[in-house]
Design a protein around this motif. Sequence first.
Motif, PDB file in Angstrom:
ATOM      1  N   UNK A 184      -8.090   0.346 -19.511  1.00 22.93           N
ATOM      2  CA  UNK A 184      -8.957  -0.675 -18.896  1.00 22.93           C
ATOM      3  C   UNK A 184      -9.380  -0.301 -17.479  1.00 22.93           C
ATOM      4  N   UNK A 185      -8.866   0.820 -16.963  1.00 25.22           N
ATOM      5  CA  UNK A 185      -9.228   1.253 -15.617  1.00 25.22           C
ATOM      6  C   UNK A 185      -8.536   0.474 -14.508  1.00 25.22           C
ATOM      7  N   UNK A 186      -7.399  -0.168 -14.822  1.00 27.39           N
ATOM      8  CA  UNK A 186      -6.708  -0.995 -13.839  1.00 27.39           C
ATOM      9  C   UNK A 186      -5.578  -0.249 -13.134  1.00 27.39           C
ATOM     10  N   UNK A 187      -5.062   0.790 -13.773  1.00 24.55           N
ATOM     11  CA  UNK A 187      -4.060   1.659 -13.150  1.00 24.55           C
ATOM     12  C   UNK A 187      -4.420   3.107 -13.449  1.00 24.55           C
ATOM     13  N   UNK A 188      -3.804   3.985 -12.668  1.00 23.38           N
ATOM     14  CA  UNK A 188      -4.002   5.423 -12.861  1.00 23.38           C
ATOM     15  C   UNK A 188      -2.617   6.071 -12.831  1.00 23.38           C
TER      16      UNK A 188
ATOM     17  N   UNK B 215       0.850  -1.194   0.000  1.00 23.00           N
ATOM     18  CA  UNK B 215       0.000   0.000   0.000  1.00 23.00           C
ATOM     19  C   UNK B 215       0.881   1.237   0.000  1.00 23.00           C
ATOM     20  N   UNK B 216       0.596   2.215  -0.803  1.00 17.89           N
ATOM     21  CA  UNK B 216      -0.602   2.489  -1.608  1.00 17.89           C
ATOM     22  C   UNK B 216      -0.542   1.950  -3.037  1.00 17.89           C
ATOM     23  N   UNK B 217       0.301   0.931  -3.303  1.00 17.25           N
ATOM     24  CA  UNK B 217       0.382   0.267  -4.605  1.00 17.25           C
ATOM     25  C   UNK B 217       0.734   1.256  -5.714  1.00 17.25           C
ATOM     26  N   UNK B 218       1.776   2.022  -5.448  1.00 16.22           N
ATOM     27  CA  UNK B 218       2.205   3.095  -6.352  1.00 16.22           C
ATOM     28  C   UNK B 218       3.699   2.997  -6.598  1.00 16.22           C
ATOM     29  N   UNK B 219       4.084   3.106  -7.861  1.00 13.88           N
ATOM     30  CA  UNK B 219       5.492   3.132  -8.244  1.00 13.88           C
ATOM     31  C   UNK B 219       5.700   4.116  -9.386  1.00 13.88           C
ATOM     32  N   UNK B 220       6.919   4.554  -9.541  1.00  8.43           N
ATOM     33  CA  UNK B 220       7.281   5.377 -10.695  1.00  8.43           C
ATOM     34  C   UNK B 220       7.392   4.463 -11.917  1.00  8.43           C
TER      35      UNK B 220
END
Length: 170
Positions: A97-101, A67-72
């Motif tokens: 597909x709306x799977x990542x932002x 969490x927060x499941x974010x990477x560069x």
Amino acid sequence: MTGDEVDAIVEQWRRERPGMRPEPMAVFGRIYRLARLVGDGQEKVYAAWGIGRGEFDVLAALRRSGSPYTLAPKALAASLMLTSGGMTGRLDRLERAGLVRRSPDPADRRALRVTLTDTGRRVVEESAEAGLAVQRRILDVLPPADQDRLADLLRTLLAAADTDTTGPAQ
């Protein structure tokens, strides 16, 4: 145990080139074939979620990051051994597909961050379980102790391959 296609190939080399010593083909031929067959099975499973192995790998890297499941994007590309162009294509498909932002990095306005959406998290968790089931069906023909031993042996071979900088023999 009966022979397989790899045994036939090794035997053909032994017959045609008696001094060649083709025994490594017995190991690596099976590793290549096993990886292809299991990978193809996982690809079919992932298709039920509208993703391929490449997209799964991106989603899985984000999910494993915690969490927060974010990477560069650069960190993602490095972890998956992709070029920036290859990563961009995958991220474009996953974002559509709306799977990542993708969003601006709050610490550096020139950089981006890629975040797993709630839908992406559900997709990767469900597809990971289904992909593991494909692997388990194959691996479960071995007793647990043999599975552990195989993992240890493959770890040793992988370490040897990672440190072999000599390239092909001359």
